[in-house]
Enzyme design. Sequence first.
Site, PDB file in Angstrom:
ATOM      1  CE  LYS A  46      -3.941  -2.494   1.134  1.00  0.00           C
ATOM      2  NZ  LYS A  46      -3.498  -3.776   1.586  1.00  0.00           N
ATOM      3  NE  ARG A  47       6.097   0.600   1.543  1.00  0.00           N
ATOM      4  CZ  ARG A  47       5.831  -0.356   2.447  1.00  0.00           C
ATOM      5  NH1 ARG A  47       4.592  -0.626   2.792  1.00  0.00           N
ATOM      6  NH2 ARG A  47       6.812  -1.029   3.030  1.00  0.00           N
TER       7      ARG A  47
END
Lengths: 272, 272
Positions: B96-97
């Site tokens: 989830k960058r």
Amino acid sequence: MTTQQLIEQIRIKKSFLCVGLDVDLNKIPQHLLATEDPIFEFNKAIIDATHDLCVAYKPNIAFFEAYGIKGWQALQKTINYINQNYPELFTIADAKRGDIGNTSSMYAKAFFEDLEFDSVTVAPYMGKDSVEPFLAFEGKHTIMLALTSNEGAFDFQTLMVNGKELYKQVIETSKTWKKSENLMYVVGATKAEYFTEIRKIVPYSFFLVPGVGAQGGSLQEVCKYGLNKNVGLLINSSRGIIYASIQEDFAQKAREEAFKLQQEMGQILETL
Amino acid sequence: MTTQQLIEQIRIKKSFLCVGLDVDLNKIPQHLLATEDPIFEFNKAIIDATHDLCVAYKPNIAFFEAYGIKGWQALQKTINYINQNYPELFTIADAKRGDIGNTSSMYAKAFFEDLEFDSVTVAPYMGKDSVEPFLAFEGKHTIMLALTSNEGAFDFQTLMVNGKELYKQVIETSKTWKKSENLMYVVGATKAEYFTEIRKIVPYSFFLVPGVGAQGGSLQEVCKYGLNKNVGLLINSSRGIIYASIQEDFAQKAREEAFKLQQEMGQILETL
């Protein structure tokens, strides 16, 4: 570190500068590459040269993860070095994390417990239960993205929802979350005029402000609209300080750039 | 791995199952704690027991980072083990960058080059220039959050912007980005009826679907609304499979749970 302690440090140092540690092996002085841990050696020199001019350090986690295990080791050594030698410095893990509850809890554990950072940056898209696990940590701070300093900020953050821009809704909603007193917000310097509106929603909160310098934001403008009685701003500079020189004098030149900003901040604080 | 190769694997295995590797040392069989690397030993056993029943593995990066350097080592060993022994498996770094461009590039380097994942999950809040650095990698896939499976999804994702829900706007806007053909989307299983609307915007894209099982989503419902001619779905199950037993038979029990899902998927695929 409590918010009150952070404010005291700002008063003592006459500075609300945060130095961003975005260490790219392609950009650091070449003589450091011969050392066992070039990333840590670079950070150590920068920290030793600037710690009295700033109140916070912000390692950018991506720049460590890109080097795998060695990068993670350098991160651990860097945060340990700050905590052991300069415990008065506020530390920010710039990680932009956010996931479902049990996963966010693991990220919080990684940055607050394993690495002992004072704070971590998080993303709001997944809502309340993705952020509250960070807020639950006593004495720690969660810095949530509100309005960022990049071009893509205008893709979604400024879309109108319920008659206001999404980033304002994000801030308003976050105030209803459990332990929201542990929240700070990322507000980009490239949109200084937006600070007036944001201050109406969160007059007392701290903002972490990227975008001064390399990204074009103005310190004077940000302060004009963003300062509150307790200062309420941490102004980040990364590349403008740490890459001021790529020669052997890099730490000295970094200090000179930090000094310029600290002097400017000192003058601004006198008017508060 | 190309999308076409992924589709072929789905056809061969009659499965579109993704097994999520969320390894919590408090939840794994206690006898593994005596080994040198319990996280890797657990993953290895799960992978060996399920690789013919699934088409993808999704290590949840938070669960590795929470264990510091040891966690990162376990992550590296896990992805290497999959790539070396089961190169036909699609690998997803559930991270989830998302950050400004040069930082996103470093995250992309970490997951695509250093760790050699096929794909990584990203968050959309910071817009185009926070996602395009991931899309730029040839032969790699970027799986962007659209509508997530948690309660907080309703805080911002379903707010109305430009006459439609934010998550739909996010998907529509993302189609205009450079190399958007490398995009897949996270769409939570707990909102199966939403799939019909989403399929109108991206009929051909792959969706990574969390939330079946532990979070309450129904496989049948998701498939009813979400399948396309090339399947177009990767259904993730984490806790329901990997923690089916906390005894020494954990791998066998994990296989049994994976087998149930694969059988159900096989039947669904026959109707396509």
